[in-house]
Design a protein around this motif. Structure first.
Motif, PDB file in Angstrom:
ATOM      1  N   TYR A 182       0.838  -1.192   0.000  1.00 37.84           N
ATOM      2  CA  TYR A 182       0.000   0.000   0.000  1.00 37.84           C
ATOM      3  C   TYR A 182       0.873   1.241   0.000  1.00 37.84           C
ATOM      4  O   TYR A 182       1.964   1.248   0.575  1.00 37.84           O
ATOM      5  N   CYS A 183       0.366   2.283  -0.631  1.00 35.06           N
ATOM      6  CA  CYS A 183       1.080   3.562  -0.671  1.00 35.06           C
ATOM      7  C   CYS A 183       0.920   4.290   0.667  1.00 35.06           C
ATOM      8  O   CYS A 183       0.045   3.975   1.464  1.00 35.06           O
ATOM      9  N   GLY A 184       1.794   5.268   0.865  1.00 35.27           N
ATOM     10  CA  GLY A 184       1.694   6.119   2.036  1.00 35.27           C
ATOM     11  C   GLY A 184       2.438   5.624   3.258  1.00 35.27           C
ATOM     12  O   GLY A 184       2.338   6.228   4.317  1.00 35.27           O
ATOM     13  N   ASN A 185       3.159   4.535   3.132  1.00 34.49           N
ATOM     14  CA  ASN A 185       3.928   3.993   4.253  1.00 34.49           C
ATOM     15  C   ASN A 185       5.403   4.213   3.987  1.00 34.49           C
ATOM     16  O   ASN A 185       5.955   3.687   3.036  1.00 34.49           O
ATOM     17  N   SER A 186       6.034   5.005   4.844  1.00 31.74           N
ATOM     18  CA  SER A 186       7.455   5.291   4.636  1.00 31.74           C
ATOM     19  C   SER A 186       8.302   4.374   5.495  1.00 31.74           C
ATOM     20  O   SER A 186       7.929   4.015   6.607  1.00 31.74           O
ATOM     21  N   LEU A 187       9.405   3.957   4.945  1.00 28.01           N
ATOM     22  CA  LEU A 187      10.415   3.176   5.664  1.00 28.01           C
ATOM     23  C   LEU A 187      11.765   3.773   5.295  1.00 28.01           C
ATOM     24  O   LEU A 187      12.113   3.839   4.111  1.00 28.01           O
ATOM     25  N   SER A 188      12.511   4.216   6.285  1.00 29.49           N
ATOM     26  CA  SER A 188      13.837   4.775   6.025  1.00 29.49           C
ATOM     27  C   SER A 188      14.823   3.649   5.747  1.00 29.49           C
ATOM     28  O   SER A 188      14.560   2.473   6.053  1.00 29.49           O
ATOM     29  N   ASP A 189      15.970   3.996   5.179  1.00 33.95           N
ATOM     30  CA  ASP A 189      17.027   3.001   4.961  1.00 33.95           C
ATOM     31  C   ASP A 189      17.411   2.334   6.281  1.00 33.95           C
ATOM     32  O   ASP A 189      17.643   1.128   6.332  1.00 33.95           O
ATOM     33  N   GLU A 190      17.456   3.131   7.355  1.00 29.65           N
ATOM     34  CA  GLU A 190      17.823   2.594   8.667  1.00 29.65           C
ATOM     35  C   GLU A 190      16.788   1.586   9.160  1.00 29.65           C
ATOM     36  O   GLU A 190      17.140   0.548   9.723  1.00 29.65           O
ATOM     37  N   GLN A 191      15.510   1.885   8.962  1.00 28.10           N
ATOM     38  CA  GLN A 191      14.458   0.953   9.370  1.00 28.10           C
ATOM     39  C   GLN A 191      14.532  -0.341   8.559  1.00 28.10           C
ATOM     40  O   GLN A 191      14.402  -1.431   9.108  1.00 28.10           O
ATOM     41  N   ILE A 192      14.742  -0.208   7.256  1.00 27.33           N
ATOM     42  CA  ILE A 192      14.827  -1.399   6.405  1.00 27.33           C
ATOM     43  C   ILE A 192      16.014  -2.254   6.812  1.00 27.33           C
ATOM     44  O   ILE A 192      15.947  -3.483   6.819  1.00 27.33           O
ATOM     45  N   ALA A 193      17.103  -1.621   7.194  1.00 31.81           N
ATOM     46  CA  ALA A 193      18.300  -2.366   7.592  1.00 31.81           C
ATOM     47  C   ALA A 193      18.129  -3.057   8.941  1.00 31.81           C
ATOM     48  O   ALA A 193      18.679  -4.138   9.150  1.00 31.81           O
ATOM     49  N   SER A 194      17.357  -2.481   9.851  1.00 31.54           N
ATOM     50  CA  SER A 194      17.332  -2.998  11.220  1.00 31.54           C
ATOM     51  C   SER A 194      16.063  -3.742  11.626  1.00 31.54           C
ATOM     52  O   SER A 194      16.111  -4.598  12.501  1.00 31.54           O
ATOM     53  N   LEU A 195      14.923  -3.418  11.029  1.00 31.78           N
ATOM     54  CA  LEU A 195      13.671  -4.052  11.447  1.00 31.78           C
ATOM     55  C   LEU A 195      13.575  -5.499  10.966  1.00 31.78           C
ATOM     56  O   LEU A 195      14.075  -5.831   9.892  1.00 31.78           O
ATOM     57  N   PRO A 196      12.883  -6.371  11.732  1.00 31.97           N
ATOM     58  CA  PRO A 196      12.605  -7.715  11.229  1.00 31.97           C
ATOM     59  C   PRO A 196      11.680  -7.618  10.011  1.00 31.97           C
ATOM     60  O   PRO A 196      10.866  -6.691   9.909  1.00 31.97           O
ATOM     61  N   MET A 197      11.775  -8.568   9.099  1.00 34.99           N
ATOM     62  CA  MET A 197      10.960  -8.533   7.883  1.00 34.99           C
ATOM     63  C   MET A 197       9.469  -8.529   8.205  1.00 34.99           C
ATOM     64  O   MET A 197       8.678  -7.927   7.475  1.00 34.99           O
ATOM     65  N   ALA A 198       9.058  -9.163   9.301  1.00 38.60           N
ATOM     66  CA  ALA A 198       7.636  -9.169   9.668  1.00 38.60           C
ATOM     67  C   ALA A 198       7.131  -7.749   9.907  1.00 38.60           C
ATOM     68  O   ALA A 198       6.010  -7.403   9.519  1.00 38.60           O
ATOM     69  N   LYS A 199       7.952  -6.900  10.510  1.00 37.43           N
ATOM     70  CA  LYS A 199       7.542  -5.504  10.759  1.00 37.43           C
ATOM     71  C   LYS A 199       7.541  -4.702   9.460  1.00 37.43           C
ATOM     72  O   LYS A 199       6.695  -3.833   9.255  1.00 37.43           O
ATOM     73  N   ILE A 200       8.493  -4.984   8.584  1.00 36.16           N
ATOM     74  CA  ILE A 200       8.535  -4.316   7.281  1.00 36.16           C
ATOM     75  C   ILE A 200       7.296  -4.700   6.479  1.00 36.16           C
ATOM     76  O   ILE A 200       6.632  -3.848   5.878  1.00 36.16           O
ATOM     77  N   GLU A 201       6.954  -5.994   6.482  1.00 33.77           N
ATOM     78  CA  GLU A 201       5.749  -6.475   5.780  1.00 33.77           C
ATOM     79  C   GLU A 201       4.503  -5.806   6.357  1.00 33.77           C
ATOM     80  O   GLU A 201       3.619  -5.381   5.608  1.00 33.77           O
ATOM     81  N   ALA A 202       4.422  -5.705   7.692  1.00 32.25           N
ATOM     82  CA  ALA A 202       3.264  -5.080   8.329  1.00 32.25           C
ATOM     83  C   ALA A 202       3.133  -3.624   7.895  1.00 32.25           C
ATOM     84  O   ALA A 202       2.021  -3.143   7.633  1.00 32.25           O
TER      85      ALA A 202
END
Length: 149
Positions: A80-100
Motif C-alpha cells: 500500500y502507498c503512504g507507508n514510509s520506511l527509512s534506509d535505517e528501518q529497512i536495515a534494522s527491522l525484522p521482515m515481519a515488521k517491514i511487511e506489516a
C-alpha cells in the motif's frame, strides 16, 4: 436441399473499459540494494503513485516485480502507498515488521485515505531473498477505492 448461406459474424463490440496499461518502467532507485539484519540483501523500490481519477482515492496499492532476462516475473510484492520506511528501518527491522508496514492500507498518518485528484503519494516496496536471475524491475498501480471523505 440447398444449404443456407451463412451470416457473417457480428462486428466485435468495443471494450467497455480501457485495456490495462503495461507496467510502467521506472528509473533505477538511488539505493536499490540494502542489507537487512535478519535476511541479508533486500531490493528496495521507492516512488510515487499519482491519482489520475476525478475523485479522491483511498487504499492505493502498487505491485513491484523483479523480472528475468526473458521478461518473465521471477518475484513480486504488493504494498500500500503512504507507508514510509527509512534506509535505517529497512536495515534494522525484522521482515515481519517491514511487511506489516507495507500492508497498512491507510498509510502513515492516514495518508492513503483521501488522495485528491492530481496528488501524489509515496510508496516503498521491499523484496527479500532476491532470485539470482532477476535483471530488471517493474512497478504498477494495482488497485484503489473511491475515498469516502
Amino acid at each position: 436441399q440447398t444449404p443456407r448461406p451463412r451470416r457473417p459474424p457480428p462486428p466485435p463490440r468495443p471494450p467497455t473499459h480501457p485495456p490495462p496499461r503495461p507496467p510502467r518502467r521506472l528509473p533505477p532507485p538511488s539505493r536499490p540494494y540494502l542489507v537487512n539484519a535478519e535476511v541479508g540483501e533486500v531490493f528496495v523500490i521507492r516512488g510515487e503513485a499519482v491519482n489520475n481519477y476525478r475523485k479522491p482515492r483511498a487504499s492505493i496499492q502498487v505491485k513491484g516485480a523483479l523480472v528475468g532476462p526473458g521478461g518473465q516475473t521471477v518475484m513480486q510484492k504488493v504494498a500500500y502507498c503512504g507507508n514510509s520506511l527509512s534506509d535505517e528501518q529497512i536495515a534494522s527491522l525484522p521482515m515481519a515488521k517491514i511487511e506489516a508496514a507495507m500492508n497498512n492500507q491507510f498509510g502513515d498518518s492516514l495518508s492513503n485515505l483521501g488522495v485528491q485528484p492530481g496528488n501524489r503519494i509515496p510508496f516503498v516496496i521491499v523484496l527479500a531473498r532476491i532470485p539470482g536471475e532477476a535483471t530488471d524491475f517493474t512497478v504498477e498501480v494495482t488497485g484503489s477505492t473511491v475515498a469516502t471523505q
